[in-house]
Design a protein around this motif. Sequence first.
Motif, PDB file in Angstrom:
ATOM      1  N   ASP A 164       1.949 -12.279  12.971  1.00  0.00           N
ATOM      2  CA  ASP A 164       1.411 -11.541  14.335  1.00  0.00           C
ATOM      3  C   ASP A 164      -0.274 -11.534  14.016  1.00  0.00           C
ATOM      4  OD1 ASP A 164       0.698  -9.887  16.415  1.00  0.00           O
ATOM      5  OD2 ASP A 164       2.826  -9.294  16.369  1.00  0.00           O
ATOM      6  N   LEU A 165      -0.992 -12.324  15.122  1.00  0.00           N
ATOM      7  CA  LEU A 165      -2.354 -12.162  15.059  1.00  0.00           C
ATOM      8  C   LEU A 165      -2.804 -10.655  15.279  1.00  0.00           C
ATOM      9  CD1 LEU A 165      -3.839 -14.894  17.386  1.00  0.00           C
ATOM     10  CD2 LEU A 165      -4.293 -14.800  14.754  1.00  0.00           C
ATOM     11  N   GLY A 166      -1.989  -9.588  15.625  1.00  0.00           N
ATOM     12  CA  GLY A 166      -2.338  -8.277  15.462  1.00  0.00           C
ATOM     13  C   GLY A 166      -2.443  -7.866  14.241  1.00  0.00           C
ATOM     14  N   ASN A 167      -1.696  -8.253  13.238  1.00  0.00           N
ATOM     15  CA  ASN A 167      -1.517  -7.701  11.898  1.00  0.00           C
ATOM     16  C   ASN A 167      -2.651  -8.238  11.228  1.00  0.00           C
ATOM     17  OD1 ASN A 167       0.511  -6.180  12.861  1.00  0.00           O
ATOM     18  ND2 ASN A 167       2.028  -7.521  12.141  1.00  0.00           N
ATOM     19  N   GLU A 189     -10.686 -11.973  10.119  1.00  0.00           N
ATOM     20  CA  GLU A 189      -9.490 -12.610   9.576  1.00  0.00           C
ATOM     21  C   GLU A 189      -8.829 -12.828  11.104  1.00  0.00           C
ATOM     22  OE1 GLU A 189      -5.275 -10.845   7.787  1.00  0.00           O
ATOM     23  OE2 GLU A 189      -7.377 -10.102   6.611  1.00  0.00           O
ATOM     24  N   PHE A 190      -9.048 -11.987  12.006  1.00  0.00           N
ATOM     25  CA  PHE A 190      -8.291 -12.357  13.311  1.00  0.00           C
ATOM     26  C   PHE A 190      -8.801 -13.940  13.766  1.00  0.00           C
ATOM     27  CE2 PHE A 190      -8.785 -12.440  17.952  1.00  0.00           C
ATOM     28  CZ  PHE A 190      -7.420 -12.391  18.259  1.00  0.00           C
ATOM     29  N   PHE A 191     -10.180 -14.061  13.834  1.00  0.00           N
ATOM     30  CA  PHE A 191     -10.680 -15.308  14.236  1.00  0.00           C
ATOM     31  C   PHE A 191     -10.357 -16.378  13.347  1.00  0.00           C
ATOM     32  CE2 PHE A 191     -13.252 -12.271  17.000  1.00  0.00           C
ATOM     33  CZ  PHE A 191     -12.826 -12.875  18.265  1.00  0.00           C
ATOM     34  N   ASP A 192     -10.295 -16.037  12.133  1.00  0.00           N
ATOM     35  CA  ASP A 192      -9.969 -17.080  11.184  1.00  0.00           C
ATOM     36  C   ASP A 192      -8.427 -17.638  11.581  1.00  0.00           C
ATOM     37  OD1 ASP A 192     -12.204 -17.073   9.584  1.00  0.00           O
ATOM     38  OD2 ASP A 192     -11.467 -15.984   8.039  1.00  0.00           O
ATOM     39  N   HIS A 193      -7.670 -16.767  11.910  1.00  0.00           N
ATOM     40  CA  HIS A 193      -6.153 -17.152  12.162  1.00  0.00           C
ATOM     41  C   HIS A 193      -6.228 -17.868  13.462  1.00  0.00           C
ATOM     42  CE1 HIS A 193      -4.310 -14.233   9.020  1.00  0.00           C
ATOM     43  NE2 HIS A 193      -5.104 -15.069   8.545  1.00  0.00           N
ATOM     44  N   PHE A 194      -7.030 -17.157  14.524  1.00  0.00           N
ATOM     45  CA  PHE A 194      -6.893 -17.445  15.861  1.00  0.00           C
ATOM     46  C   PHE A 194      -7.462 -19.148  15.984  1.00  0.00           C
ATOM     47  CE2 PHE A 194      -8.360 -16.156  20.413  1.00  0.00           C
ATOM     48  CZ  PHE A 194      -6.952 -16.803  20.949  1.00  0.00           C
TER      49      PHE A 194
END
Length: 302
Positions: free
Chosen positions: A53-56, A62-67
């Motif tokens: 989950d991108l919210g976790n 870290e959010f934008f690395d995953h997104f």
Amino acid sequence: MSEVPNQVITKDYAIYKGDSCEILPKLPSDSVHYSIYSPPFGALYVYSNSDRDLGNVRSDEEFFDHFQFIGKELYRVLMPGRLMSFHCMNLPTSKEKDGYIGLKDFRGELIRFFQEIGFIYHSEVCIYKSPVIAMQRTKALGLLHKQLKKDSAMSRQGIPDYLVTMRKPGDNPEPISHTDESFPVRVWQRYADPIWTDINQSDTLQYKSARDEKDERHLAPLQLKVIQRGIELWSNPGDTVLTPFMGIGSEAYMAVKMNRRAVGIELKDSYYRQAVANVKEATKERQPDLFDFLQQKDGDGE
């Protein structure tokens, strides 16, 4: 509850339970006519306990690395010259987590993120939200009237929503044409307004479809009128409309209801189950098109 398959594919929609990072690469390049969705709002909400989950995430970085894995796929599957709209807001900070009370420019960070991928910043509309409702729901320090009497240096305005639209470079191979009858000037003037003050915050699919306390509530649902306007402006009937964060199915529901073909992806099992039910319901409520009308008249023997 009866078992729901991990994908449901019909002539009107294709919805999948799983990670957009894994499902989007399976979609053909340049196959989506329009995309509209609400991405996870960083770590503001906990949508599920899944590591996928991108919210976790522990930080914005870290959010934008995953997104980026999803963002690049959204660029690939969108047709040249066509549009992608995302719903967002700037995010409040907290002293406990961030060390200060203020706001993060989440909207701007998303715009710059998609520009780096290759999208063109096309347009945006600011969507009014009542600060009174926000104060009652969040008890935000900056919105409290008593803060004015204590020290108004910490008082602030409410936080609006935004619908930001990005365009994939290139010439649109299938123009989106409107007529004066289907899109009169008075309607266009309202849609072209950079601030929409006529959006009812309760006009959401969860408000419309919730039948009892066991129904799943989506944390940040997008209002149906906002979705309707995006689909109406930037797609043709029969086009494919994609939502990579489907939630309980708001965007897919409206796409099907408006005679588009919906493609939706949702990671959380309970949201996915609710989305399946909601999108099935949309097929019963969709606007009749000319083909349906002629079939009905033929069946009536006229």
